[in-house]
Motif scaffolding. Structure first.
Motif, PDB file in Angstrom:
ATOM      1  N   LYS A  50      44.958  39.662  38.665  1.00 58.10           N
ATOM      2  CA  LYS A  50      43.911  38.773  38.945  1.00 58.10           C
ATOM      3  C   LYS A  50      42.779  39.081  37.988  1.00 58.10           C
ATOM      4  CE  LYS A  50      45.450  36.081  41.946  1.00 58.10           C
ATOM      5  NZ  LYS A  50      46.895  36.457  41.944  1.00 58.10           N
ATOM      6  N   THR A  51      42.645  40.304  37.414  1.00 60.56           N
ATOM      7  CA  THR A  51      41.788  41.047  36.552  1.00 60.56           C
ATOM      8  C   THR A  51      41.659  40.178  35.083  1.00 60.56           C
ATOM      9  OG1 THR A  51      42.937  42.574  35.739  1.00 60.56           O
ATOM     10  CG2 THR A  51      41.290  43.263  37.339  1.00 60.56           C
ATOM     11  N   ARG A  52      42.831  39.516  34.805  1.00 59.37           N
ATOM     12  CA  ARG A  52      42.838  38.566  33.553  1.00 59.37           C
ATOM     13  C   ARG A  52      41.768  37.751  33.518  1.00 59.37           C
ATOM     14  NH1 ARG A  52      47.699  38.063  30.757  1.00 59.37           N
ATOM     15  NH2 ARG A  52      49.467  39.451  31.395  1.00 59.37           N
ATOM     16  N   GLN A  53      41.322  37.246  34.677  1.00 55.10           N
ATOM     17  CA  GLN A  53      40.109  36.101  34.491  1.00 55.10           C
ATOM     18  C   GLN A  53      38.829  36.939  34.379  1.00 55.10           C
ATOM     19  OE1 GLN A  53      39.843  34.282  38.470  1.00 55.10           O
ATOM     20  NE2 GLN A  53      40.902  36.083  39.385  1.00 55.10           N
ATOM     21  N   ASN A  54      38.605  37.996  34.264  1.00 55.61           N
ATOM     22  CA  ASN A  54      37.386  38.541  34.156  1.00 55.61           C
ATOM     23  C   ASN A  54      36.958  38.453  32.538  1.00 55.61           C
ATOM     24  OD1 ASN A  54      37.517  39.362  36.689  1.00 55.61           O
ATOM     25  ND2 ASN A  54      37.837  41.454  36.473  1.00 55.61           N
ATOM     26  N   GLY A  70      40.858  37.856  29.620  1.00 56.59           N
ATOM     27  CA  GLY A  70      39.774  38.056  29.144  1.00 56.59           C
ATOM     28  C   GLY A  70      39.657  39.549  28.692  1.00 56.59           C
ATOM     29  N   TYR A  72      38.286  42.196  29.604  1.00 54.11           N
ATOM     30  CA  TYR A  72      38.473  43.263  30.570  1.00 54.11           C
ATOM     31  C   TYR A  72      39.958  43.685  30.555  1.00 54.11           C
ATOM     32  CZ  TYR A  72      38.168  45.663  35.314  1.00 54.11           C
ATOM     33  OH  TYR A  72      38.277  46.411  36.424  1.00 54.11           O
TER      34      TYR A  72
END
Length: 407
Positions: A50-54, A70, A72
């Motif tokens: 889910k940190t891909r969307q940051n 993103g 991050y």
């Protein structure tokens, strides 16, 4: 990118790491291994980490919903390969077990008990591969190393900073709230300890043939960095408190104003104090009893620090660099734009352009500060798209027939 494509890259080439981590601390630890040539296989849940969307996302970059990432995610997952495995399914668990049988390291940063609940505990996986180094990074550690009242508490960077002691020594000396360190040291420090512990455990495997469970807690790691507060309280009963921008036993040593910002000065002994005050045009301070030694200067810091600050404030950072650079421990306080413009960081490989899939311009990442003459590491490959390397990974582990063999 295949494992073969990484051959010859870095001191850890040949080390196969299964990376189940998400967020910052765990991925940063495995990034450190990947930067030195380890084959880090990022095992993502369905839909991807889910940190891909940051963000930020560069213009045109492949969006998260299409498997992109993103900045991050791109920063701490470079040099890795991606495969999606659903560990909540029986088929996914069996896939992981088959991969564990051929891997050197497994890293996870779930809360305590999650892997046990999946039937994938260290003990069960070690039964399939006694050489496995199983590394866990949690807020308050794993109960195998000692259960505490906080074992099952969730934790993020500010919690680790607060309870590990660093927040209590950061901030203004007089008044004000404790201050959080800007970068996520509550994540990054334990990641560094974990990567060191993993390499140490892997070295031991070479000698004994046996892996082990490696446990690093975020809060413990922050306390280890703040080691001074422990021995000061034990040896002298000194309770920790904010140090401000100075140093408790050195003077002048800290941050001072300039016309256009701030600079850092470290003048801890007479070898630097005498030439420093001569550069200031204050030769009289060489013989001033209040400045006769570091001990005296520390005792009279209310006299010394304002005097130094009044002088530095008369000059720009560039002027101070011309006067002090190379002679006195000195550095201007740089912001991101300054760092991009400073020749040091590019020449040292610390600003690395990488691809963000779909973007029309490169995404610059912070490089590795580790330089090795014979087995150099570094940023060699952008972060992966979701499931980008599934075919190659499944073939390498014998989980599907090789496309070359069936061609």
């Amino acid at each position: 990118m295949t494992a073969a494509a990484l051959a010859g890259f870095g001191a850890l080439q040949g080390l196969k790491v299964l990376d189940l981590t998400q967020m910052l601390a765990g991925p940063y630890a495995t990034m450190l291994l990947a930067d030195q040539g380890a084959d880090v296989i990022k095992i993502e849940p369905p839909g991807g980490d889910k940190t891909r969307q940051n963000g930020p996302y560069l213009p045109g970059a492949l969006p998260f919903k299409e498997g992109g990432f993103g900045a991050y995610f791109g920063s701490v997952n470079r040099n890795k390969r991606s495969i999606v495995i659903d560990l909540k399914s029986e088929a996914g668990k069996q896939q992981l077990i088959r991969m564990v049988q051929q891997a050197d390291v497994l890293v996870e940063n779930f809360r305590a008990g999650v892997m046990e609940g999946l039937g994938l505990s260290y003990e069960s996986l070690a039964a399939h591969n006694p050489r496995l180094v199983y590394a866990a990074l949690r807020g308050f550690g794993d109960p195998r190393s000692g259960e505490t009242p906080y074992t099952h508490w969730p934790a993020y960077d500010p919690v680790a900073q607060a309870m590990g002691g660093i927040m209590g020594i950061t901030g203004p000396v007089v008044g004000g709230a404790p201050t959080k360190i800007g970068p996520g040291v509550g994540d990054l420090l334990p990641a560094m300890y974990l990567s060191f512990a993993i390499t140490a455990a892997c070295w031991n495997v070479q000698k004994t043939g046996l892996g082990q469970f490696v446990d690093v807690a975020m809060v413990d790691s922050v306390l280890a960095l703040c080691e001074r507060i422990v021995y000061q309280f034990s040896g002298a009963g000194v309770n920790s408190h904010p140090d401000g921008n100075g140093h408790p036993i050195l003077c002048p040593f800290g941050i001072f104003p300039a016309k256009d910002g701030h600079v850092s000065l470290g003048v801890p002994n007479d070898r630097f104090w005498e030439p420093f005050v001569r550069l200031m045009g204050r030769e009289d301070l060489v013989s001033d009893p209040r400045c006769a030694s570091n001990e005296q200067r520390s005792r009279h810091r209310d006299f010394v620090e304002p005097l130094v600050a009044a002088w530095t404030a008369q000059h720009t950072k560039e002027e101070l660099a011309r006067k002090l650079g190379g002679l006195i421990p000195f550095g201007p306080v740089l912001r991101a734009q300054d760092i991009f413009e400073d020749p040091h960081f590019r020449r040292r490989g610390m600003l690395v352009p990488t691809e963000q899939p779909g973007a029309r311009q490169p995404l610059t990442l912070a490089g590795t500060p580790i330089h090795m003459s014979r087995t150099p590491g570094g940023v060699h490959q952008r972060a992966p798209i979701v499931n980008e390397h599934a075919q190659a990974i499944l073939e390498e582990f014998g989980l599907i027939p090789s496309s070359a063999a069936t061609a």
